[in-house]
Design a protein around this motif. Structure first.
Motif, PDB file in Angstrom:
ATOM      1  N   GLY A 180       0.833  -1.199   0.000  1.00 24.69           N
ATOM      2  CA  GLY A 180       0.000   0.000   0.000  1.00 24.69           C
ATOM      3  C   GLY A 180       0.865   1.245   0.000  1.00 24.69           C
ATOM      4  N   LEU A 181       0.220   2.396  -0.109  1.00 22.30           N
ATOM      5  CA  LEU A 181       0.925   3.672  -0.028  1.00 22.30           C
ATOM      6  C   LEU A 181       0.864   4.187   1.393  1.00 22.30           C
ATOM      7  CD1 LEU A 181      -0.144   5.688  -3.201  1.00 22.30           C
ATOM      8  CD2 LEU A 181       2.134   4.834  -2.664  1.00 22.30           C
ATOM      9  N   ARG A 182       1.980   4.698   1.869  1.00 24.80           N
ATOM     10  CA  ARG A 182       1.984   5.321   3.189  1.00 24.80           C
ATOM     11  C   ARG A 182       1.412   6.730   3.084  1.00 24.80           C
ATOM     12  NH1 ARG A 182       7.499   3.251   6.234  1.00 24.80           N
ATOM     13  NH2 ARG A 182       6.923   1.057   6.228  1.00 24.80           N
ATOM     14  N   GLU A 183       0.754   7.159   4.158  1.00 27.01           N
ATOM     15  CA  GLU A 183       0.142   8.489   4.161  1.00 27.01           C
ATOM     16  C   GLU A 183       1.203   9.562   4.004  1.00 27.01           C
ATOM     17  OE1 GLU A 183      -3.005   9.536   4.313  1.00 27.01           O
ATOM     18  OE2 GLU A 183      -3.835   7.520   4.291  1.00 27.01           O
ATOM     19  N   VAL A 184       0.914  10.550   3.175  1.00 32.80           N
ATOM     20  CA  VAL A 184       1.894  11.593   2.895  1.00 32.80           C
ATOM     21  C   VAL A 184       2.206  12.420   4.135  1.00 32.80           C
ATOM     22  CG1 VAL A 184       0.253  13.375   2.158  1.00 32.80           C
ATOM     23  CG2 VAL A 184       2.549  13.317   1.169  1.00 32.80           C
ATOM     24  N   GLN A 185       1.228  12.592   5.047  1.00 36.02           N
ATOM     25  CA  GLN A 185       1.465  13.446   6.210  1.00 36.02           C
ATOM     26  C   GLN A 185       1.911  12.649   7.431  1.00 36.02           C
ATOM     27  OE1 GLN A 185      -1.435  12.237   5.412  1.00 36.02           O
ATOM     28  NE2 GLN A 185      -3.071  12.638   6.858  1.00 36.02           N
ATOM     29  N   ASP A 186       2.044  11.338   7.286  1.00 35.59           N
ATOM     30  CA  ASP A 186       2.318  10.550   8.478  1.00 35.59           C
ATOM     31  C   ASP A 186       3.086   9.284   8.113  1.00 35.59           C
ATOM     32  OD1 ASP A 186       1.773  10.495  11.361  1.00 35.59           O
ATOM     33  OD2 ASP A 186       0.758   8.624  10.914  1.00 35.59           O
ATOM     34  N   ASN A 187       4.202   9.061   8.811  1.00 35.14           N
ATOM     35  CA  ASN A 187       4.925   7.797   8.678  1.00 35.14           C
ATOM     36  C   ASN A 187       5.423   7.562   7.256  1.00 35.14           C
ATOM     37  OD1 ASN A 187       6.024   5.417   9.572  1.00 35.14           O
ATOM     38  ND2 ASN A 187       4.165   4.224   9.308  1.00 35.14           N
ATOM     39  N   THR A 188       6.084   8.571   6.661  1.00 35.98           N
ATOM     40  CA  THR A 188       6.517   8.452   5.267  1.00 35.98           C
ATOM     41  C   THR A 188       8.028   8.243   5.133  1.00 35.98           C
ATOM     42  OG1 THR A 188       6.614  10.866   5.154  1.00 35.98           O
ATOM     43  CG2 THR A 188       4.628   9.815   4.322  1.00 35.98           C
ATOM     44  N   ALA A 189       8.673   7.700   6.138  1.00 39.96           N
ATOM     45  CA  ALA A 189      10.126   7.527   6.092  1.00 39.96           C
ATOM     46  C   ALA A 189      10.518   6.566   4.970  1.00 39.96           C
ATOM     47  CB  ALA A 189      10.630   7.004   7.431  1.00 39.96           C
TER      48      ALA A 189
END
Length: 352
Positions: free
Chosen positions: A333-342
């Motif tokens: 899946g895609l990680r949220e752009v504003q959260d947890n994007t390391a």
């Protein structure tokens, strides 16, 4: 018989009356509690990745859940649900918020992971994302369950300086084991780490977490908590995709990059793990970011569309090849752009 001397007031001038130390002022929002002020937010304790479980009775073990890290703040007049990055997602988890308001406590901060389970009772990150409307979606998830594993504040007391064993004791009184509600206890499992990891991997779980029983709650990744995975799972920047008329969303393969110092380095591609819905959502996001020249050197590729590397994909993989490419990779899946994007960081000393 010698008469014992009269005791003097401790640390006081003998001629002055003994006075107790002044108490902390009470918080008007919590008038019945002697106060530790309730923090607005606590940066989470993060688990350090290790290849093998630690040994010794000082370590407690739990299942590693695959979802979104949340802090649930129960306050006198409201409940707030904050993501790992500090974003307020209370409205997006109505069932968790409603259950939090019913817990028998005036004030508390629960630390846990929001998950959605599959038919076999395993946490499924893809299902959680779909329940929230996909990456960047705004839907509410009524299916999500909070697996609570720590208690950071309890009825006016800051517990972050207290050892894990005591925090868990209070948490287990607040969220009993075996519940079926929207907030459930992430139970400690009585087993040595190697046995538990083997069983977790046999059941296709992501892995296990080890925590030092005597540790206070430290924000950041300091080694008090460890994660040991059955399958590696990390975030990689999407730098492009190969087109295919035979695949969902027309995506034959995603091209991925990791971070190495200040640069991005190509680490191979992934062509599995998509379904029709996730591929369509991903294609829509990627086509907004098309660029003329690749952001990293991917070698010569046919039918390739390059994109600005602003999207971070969550990728499962088994290992690395000798030339620094991902082996047996699968898209989650895609990680949220504003959260947890390391984005995964390669060892700067590694030669690729």
């Amino acid at each position: 018989m010698t008469k014992p001397p009269n005791p003097k007031p401790l640390l006081q001038d003998a001629d002055k009356p003994v006075r107790s130390r002044p108490r902390k002022p009470r918080n008007p929002a919590q008038p019945n509690l002697p106060l530790d002020p309730m923090p607005d937010r606590i940066d989470p304790c993060l688990a350090l990745l290790k290849p093998k479980p630690p040994k010794g009775p000082q370590w407690a073990f739990e299942v590693k859940w695959d979802g979104y890290r949340l802090a649930v703040h129960i306050e006198p007049s409201r409940v707030r649900i904050l993501t790992r990055g500090g974003h307020n997602w209370t409205e997006r988890f109505p069932a968790i918020a409603a259950e939090a308001s019913r817990l028998p406590v005036a004030t508390a901060i629960l630390d846990g992971e929001a998950v959605v389970f599959d038919e076999r009772g395993r946490s499924d990150f893809g299902r959680l994302q779909q329940s929230l409307g996909g990456r960047g979606g705004k839907r509410m998830s009524r299916e999500a369950v909070l697996m609570a594993f720590d208690l950071l504040y309890f009825d006016g007391r800051d517990l972050t300086g207290t050892e894990l064993t005591a925090r868990r004791h209070l948490l287990e009184g607040l969220v009993p084991a075996g519940g079926e509600e929207a907030i459930r206890l992430s139970e400690e499992i009585e087993a040595d780490g190697e046995t538990l990891l083997r069983i977790a991997c046999e059941h296709d779980l992501e892995g296990i977490i080890a925590k030092r029983r005597d540790s206070p709650y430290h924000s950041g990744r300091l080694g008090d908590w460890l994660k040991i995975k059955c399958i590696q799972s990390d975030g990689f920047a999407i730098v492009g995709y190969e087109k295919s008329t035979a695949s969902f969303g027309g995506i034959g393969r995603l091209l991925l990059a990791a971070r190495k110092g200040d640069d991005l380095v190509y680490v191979g591609g992934v062509g599995t793990g998509f379904n029709e819905r996730s591929a369509a959502e991903l294609r829509e996001q990627m086509d907004k970011l098309i660029i003329g020249k690749p952001a990293v050197d991917t070698g010569r590729k046919r039918n390739t569309v390059f994109i600005d590397p602003k999207l971070v994909a969550d990728i499962e993989y088994r290992a690395w090849t000798h030339d620094g490419k991902l082996r047996h990779a699968s898209y989650k899946g895609l990680r949220e752009v504003q959260d947890n994007t390391a984005v995964y960081e390669l060892d700067p000393e590694l030669s690729l």
